[in-house]
Design a protein around this motif. Structure first.
Motif, PDB file in Angstrom:
ATOM      1  N   GLU A  31      -7.763  -1.290   6.874  1.00  0.00           N
ATOM      2  CA  GLU A  31      -7.812  -0.397   5.719  1.00  0.00           C
ATOM      3  C   GLU A  31      -8.243  -1.143   4.452  1.00  0.00           C
ATOM      4  O   GLU A  31      -7.656  -2.167   4.095  1.00  0.00           O
ATOM      5  CB  GLU A  31      -6.437   0.247   5.488  1.00  0.00           C
ATOM      6  CG  GLU A  31      -5.950   1.094   6.644  1.00  0.00           C
ATOM      7  CD  GLU A  31      -6.851   2.288   6.903  1.00  0.00           C
ATOM      8  OE1 GLU A  31      -7.343   2.894   5.928  1.00  0.00           O
ATOM      9  OE2 GLU A  31      -7.073   2.609   8.082  1.00  0.00           O
ATOM     10  N   PRO A  47       0.525  -0.372  13.653  1.00  0.00           N
ATOM     11  CA  PRO A  47       1.066   0.984  13.553  1.00  0.00           C
ATOM     12  C   PRO A  47       1.554   1.367  14.945  1.00  0.00           C
ATOM     13  O   PRO A  47       0.931   1.002  15.945  1.00  0.00           O
ATOM     14  CB  PRO A  47      -0.154   1.824  13.138  1.00  0.00           C
ATOM     15  CG  PRO A  47      -1.106   0.845  12.550  1.00  0.00           C
ATOM     16  CD  PRO A  47      -0.862  -0.456  13.252  1.00  0.00           C
ATOM     17  N   SER A  58       0.400  -5.399   3.759  1.00  0.00           N
ATOM     18  CA  SER A  58       0.481  -6.010   2.430  1.00  0.00           C
ATOM     19  C   SER A  58       0.241  -7.512   2.483  1.00  0.00           C
ATOM     20  O   SER A  58       0.131  -8.162   1.450  1.00  0.00           O
ATOM     21  CB  SER A  58       1.861  -5.746   1.817  1.00  0.00           C
ATOM     22  OG  SER A  58       2.857  -6.428   2.575  1.00  0.00           O
ATOM     23  N   PRO A 103       0.835  -1.211   0.000  1.00  0.00           N
ATOM     24  CA  PRO A 103       0.000   0.000   0.000  1.00  0.00           C
ATOM     25  C   PRO A 103       0.866   1.256   0.000  1.00  0.00           C
ATOM     26  O   PRO A 103       1.940   1.276   0.595  1.00  0.00           O
ATOM     27  CB  PRO A 103      -0.793  -0.122   1.309  1.00  0.00           C
ATOM     28  CG  PRO A 103      -0.808  -1.586   1.611  1.00  0.00           C
ATOM     29  CD  PRO A 103       0.521  -2.100   1.115  1.00  0.00           C
ATOM     30  N   LYS A 104       0.369   2.291  -0.664  1.00  0.00           N
ATOM     31  CA  LYS A 104       1.143   3.534  -0.805  1.00  0.00           C
ATOM     32  C   LYS A 104       1.322   4.280   0.516  1.00  0.00           C
ATOM     33  O   LYS A 104       2.278   5.014   0.690  1.00  0.00           O
ATOM     34  CB  LYS A 104       0.479   4.453  -1.820  1.00  0.00           C
ATOM     35  CG  LYS A 104       0.528   3.912  -3.244  1.00  0.00           C
ATOM     36  CD  LYS A 104      -0.043   4.920  -4.207  1.00  0.00           C
ATOM     37  CE  LYS A 104      -0.224   4.468  -5.620  1.00  0.00           C
ATOM     38  NZ  LYS A 104       0.593   3.482  -6.177  1.00  0.00           N
ATOM     39  N   GLN A 105       0.388   4.119   1.450  1.00  0.00           N
ATOM     40  CA  GLN A 105       0.485   4.826   2.723  1.00  0.00           C
ATOM     41  C   GLN A 105      -0.119   4.002   3.839  1.00  0.00           C
ATOM     42  O   GLN A 105      -0.847   3.058   3.606  1.00  0.00           O
ATOM     43  CB  GLN A 105      -0.192   6.182   2.644  1.00  0.00           C
ATOM     44  CG  GLN A 105      -1.652   6.102   2.262  1.00  0.00           C
ATOM     45  CD  GLN A 105      -2.241   7.484   2.055  1.00  0.00           C
ATOM     46  OE1 GLN A 105      -1.585   8.482   2.286  1.00  0.00           O
ATOM     47  NE2 GLN A 105      -3.475   7.545   1.640  1.00  0.00           N
ATOM     48  N   GLY A 106       0.246   4.370   5.073  1.00  0.00           N
ATOM     49  CA  GLY A 106      -0.361   3.750   6.235  1.00  0.00           C
ATOM     50  C   GLY A 106       0.258   2.435   6.670  1.00  0.00           C
ATOM     51  O   GLY A 106      -0.239   1.813   7.595  1.00  0.00           O
ATOM     52  N   GLN A 134      -7.913  -0.380   1.214  1.00  0.00           N
ATOM     53  CA  GLN A 134      -6.884  -0.468   0.181  1.00  0.00           C
ATOM     54  C   GLN A 134      -5.885  -1.582   0.508  1.00  0.00           C
ATOM     55  O   GLN A 134      -5.493  -2.362  -0.362  1.00  0.00           O
ATOM     56  CB  GLN A 134      -6.137   0.859   0.020  1.00  0.00           C
ATOM     57  CG  GLN A 134      -5.038   0.760  -1.029  1.00  0.00           C
ATOM     58  CD  GLN A 134      -4.002   1.869  -0.939  1.00  0.00           C
ATOM     59  OE1 GLN A 134      -3.806   2.467   0.110  1.00  0.00           O
ATOM     60  NE2 GLN A 134      -3.317   2.113  -2.044  1.00  0.00           N
ATOM     61  N   SER A 135      -5.485  -1.693   1.763  1.00  0.00           N
ATOM     62  CA  SER A 135      -4.539  -2.737   2.166  1.00  0.00           C
ATOM     63  C   SER A 135      -5.162  -4.125   2.020  1.00  0.00           C
ATOM     64  O   SER A 135      -4.501  -5.066   1.556  1.00  0.00           O
ATOM     65  CB  SER A 135      -4.073  -2.515   3.603  1.00  0.00           C
ATOM     66  OG  SER A 135      -3.327  -1.324   3.692  1.00  0.00           O
ATOM     67  N   ARG A 149       4.090   0.094   7.287  1.00  0.00           N
ATOM     68  CA  ARG A 149       5.526   0.087   7.505  1.00  0.00           C
ATOM     69  C   ARG A 149       5.981  -1.342   7.208  1.00  0.00           C
ATOM     70  O   ARG A 149       6.034  -2.182   8.093  1.00  0.00           O
ATOM     71  CB  ARG A 149       5.776   0.472   8.964  1.00  0.00           C
ATOM     72  CG  ARG A 149       7.140   0.815   9.352  1.00  0.00           C
ATOM     73  CD  ARG A 149       7.218   1.148  10.835  1.00  0.00           C
ATOM     74  NE  ARG A 149       6.112   0.754  11.706  1.00  0.00           N
ATOM     75  CZ  ARG A 149       5.889  -0.481  12.155  1.00  0.00           C
ATOM     76  NH1 ARG A 149       6.641  -1.465  11.807  1.00  0.00           N
ATOM     77  NH2 ARG A 149       4.874  -0.721  12.963  1.00  0.00           N
TER      78      ARG A 149
END
Length: 177
Positions: free
Chosen positions: A72, A118, A51, A16-19, A74-75, A21
């Motif tokens: 999320e 996170p 991911s 994912p592009k954000q959120g 998107q994830s 690590r």
């Protein structure tokens, strides 16, 4: 990021592009080296899955099943895509991890639990007490005492500390330093 070993070894995974690590490959390699043959045939829970890299690595190395829990959307979609790319099967739950833990039935038990939350989410769950709990955190963060888990190994890799905990009742993984 890629799958390191097993049936899907070498396949690159989307992130994912954000959120998230993502777990560095060397940290992931160390985690799975420490777990050794415990992956073969294991039931795995991947919390804050991002991911899906840890759960997918487990499947690639012979885990019998993985439940990916990711809040999320998107994830969660990227996990589905990564599973398709690697031709591996897992169950993806798009749900807040703490909500999942609060409402999970005791009927489903896991042998290995991965949690890479996170850093601002530090609440530690005490469910699923029959397996190994692998937690990634900042080295400076304290891990609260718990009556269900016993720390049997901890390693630091730069800005990431990996804790390996076993259930108090679990004799399969003795205390090691």
């Amino acid at each position: 990021m890629r799958v390191i070993a097993g049936s899907a070894g070498g396949i690159r995974l989307a992130v994912p592009k954000q959120g998230v690590r993502p777990t560095m490959d060397r940290v992931k390699a160390a985690i799975f080296s420490s777990l050794g043959d415990a992956m073969v045939g294991s039931r795995v829970l991947d919390l804050f899955a991002g991911s899906g890299a840890l759960g997918i690595e487990a499947l690639s190395r012979g885990a019998s099943s993985v439940v990916f829990v990711e809040g999320e959307r998107q994830s969660a979609e990227i996990i589905e895509s990564n599973l398709a790319k690697t031709k591996l099967k897992g169950r993806v739950r798009q749900q807040d991890v703490f909500d999942f833990l609060r409402h999970a039935s005791g009927a489903e038990m896991f042998d290995v639990i991965f949690a890479d939350p996170p850093y601002e989410k530090t609440e530690a769950g005490e469910r699923f007490p029959d397996g190994i709990f692998v937690l990634e955190k900042r080295p400076a963060e304290a891990f609260p005492e718990t009556r269900l888990w016993r720390l049997f190994r901890q390693k630091t890799y730069g800005a990431t500390e990996v804790l390996f905990l076993s259930a108090i009742r679990n004799q399969k993984f003795p205390t090691r330093n």
